[in-house]
Design an enzyme around this catalytic site. Structure first.
Site, mmCIF file in Angstrom:
data_model
loop_
_atom_site.group_PDB
_atom_site.id
_atom_site.type_symbol
_atom_site.label_atom_id
_atom_site.label_comp_id
_atom_site.label_asym_id
_atom_site.label_seq_id
_atom_site.Cartn_x
_atom_site.Cartn_y
_atom_site.Cartn_z
ATOM 1 N N SER A 36 0.855 -1.154 0.115
ATOM 2 C CA SER A 36 0.007 -0.043 0.147
ATOM 3 C C SER A 36 0.891 1.278 -0.046
ATOM 4 O O SER A 36 1.767 1.204 0.735
ATOM 5 C CB SER A 36 -0.981 -0.188 1.214
ATOM 6 O OG SER A 36 -1.968 1.311 1.142
ATOM 7 N N GLY A 39 2.705 3.041 -5.052
ATOM 8 C CA GLY A 39 2.535 3.932 -6.431
ATOM 9 C C GLY A 39 2.030 3.060 -7.470
ATOM 10 O O GLY A 39 1.960 3.377 -8.566
ATOM 11 N N LYS A 40 1.294 1.974 -7.002
ATOM 12 C CA LYS A 40 0.510 1.007 -8.222
ATOM 13 C C LYS A 40 -0.173 1.977 -9.016
ATOM 14 O O LYS A 40 -0.192 1.807 -10.056
ATOM 15 C CB LYS A 40 -0.037 -0.134 -7.510
ATOM 16 C CG LYS A 40 0.944 -1.174 -6.555
ATOM 17 C CD LYS A 40 0.390 -2.228 -6.150
ATOM 18 C CE LYS A 40 -0.883 -1.921 -5.118
ATOM 19 N NZ LYS A 40 -0.326 -0.997 -3.936
ATOM 20 N N SER A 41 -1.352 2.365 -8.236
ATOM 21 C CA SER A 41 -2.503 3.087 -8.931
ATOM 22 C C SER A 41 -1.508 4.400 -9.847
ATOM 23 O O SER A 41 -2.242 4.390 -11.072
ATOM 24 C CB SER A 41 -3.462 3.747 -8.192
ATOM 25 O OG SER A 41 -3.999 2.451 -7.358
ATOM 26 N N SER A 108 -2.426 -7.644 -3.706
ATOM 27 C CA SER A 108 -2.317 -8.973 -3.766
ATOM 28 C C SER A 108 -0.857 -9.668 -3.515
ATOM 29 O O SER A 108 -0.128 -9.697 -4.184
ATOM 30 C CB SER A 108 -2.368 -9.295 -5.335
ATOM 31 O OG SER A 108 -1.403 -8.291 -6.477
#
Length: 201
Positions: A36, A39-41, A108
């Site tokens: 979390s 920076g994925k999104s 995930s």
């Protein structure tokens, strides 16, 4: 014969190949995984913008967004989290069948869950993207204040604090998100997609 045994996959006249040909692209799933705040999104969103500018047909599935609808009945137990990933994997596979380039942004945390999704798709169509950001950096960012709450004990089973994150052993794309600019990270993804023939050079 049970009702389940009576269910068969219906073969459509318009195939994945023809749908992809209409869009003039190769479908694939880019599965962004990481802690979390990694920076994925942000990266997935910037990459989708770039792909759209280049004329590709995409869809971005974001962890928070799907819990407003498709997975709104699920909680955050280990069983519910696995079911959340299974549903997203099935949805992503259908979108690939529609000829799209699908980007997903989900923590995930378990390799078994990511492998489960990988097995839903042809080998060349699942691209695991590890947003490789140190826990200390994620905690410093803490855009939703979740790490602070987890440290106070207000949230339990929080990934990276009291629940494990299993980093990919051999990700298709490894993004050192704490050490590079957003443009550099997006370009690295594009380079891999070009090398794989998904995006034209």
């Amino acid at each position: 014969m049970s009702e389940q045994e009576a269910i068969v996959w219906h073969q459509h006249s318009v195939t994945k190949t023809s749908r992809a040909a209409l869009k003039q692209q190769k479908p694939a799933v880019l599965w962004f995984t990481g802690l979390s705040g990694a920076g994925k999104s942000t990266i997935a969103g910037a990459l989708e913008v770039k792909l759209a500018e280049l004329g590709y047909h995409t869809y971005l599935l974001d962890g928070d967004n799907v819990r407003h609808g498709l997975c709104r009945d699920l909680g955050f137990s280990q069983q519910d989290r696995r079911e959340n990933i299974r549903r997203i994997g099935e949805l992503a596979a259908l979108m690939v069948d529609a000829g799209l380039i699908v980007l997903t942004a989900f923590i995930s945390p378990h390799r078994s869950e990511r492998d489960m999704v990988r097995q839903m798709l042809p080998e060349t169509e699942f691209i695991e993207v590890f947003v490789n950001t140190d826990l200390a950096v994620c905690e410093k960012r803490d855009p939703k204040g979740l790490y602070e709450r987890a440290r106070r004990g207000e949230i339990t089973q929080f990934t990276g604090i009291d629940s494990a994150y299993e980093a990919p052993l051999h990700p298709d794309i490894d993004l050192p998100a704490g050490d590079a600019t957003l443009d550099e990270l997006v370009q690295h993804c594009l380079d891999v997609l070009q090398n794989r023939g998904i995006v034209a050079k």
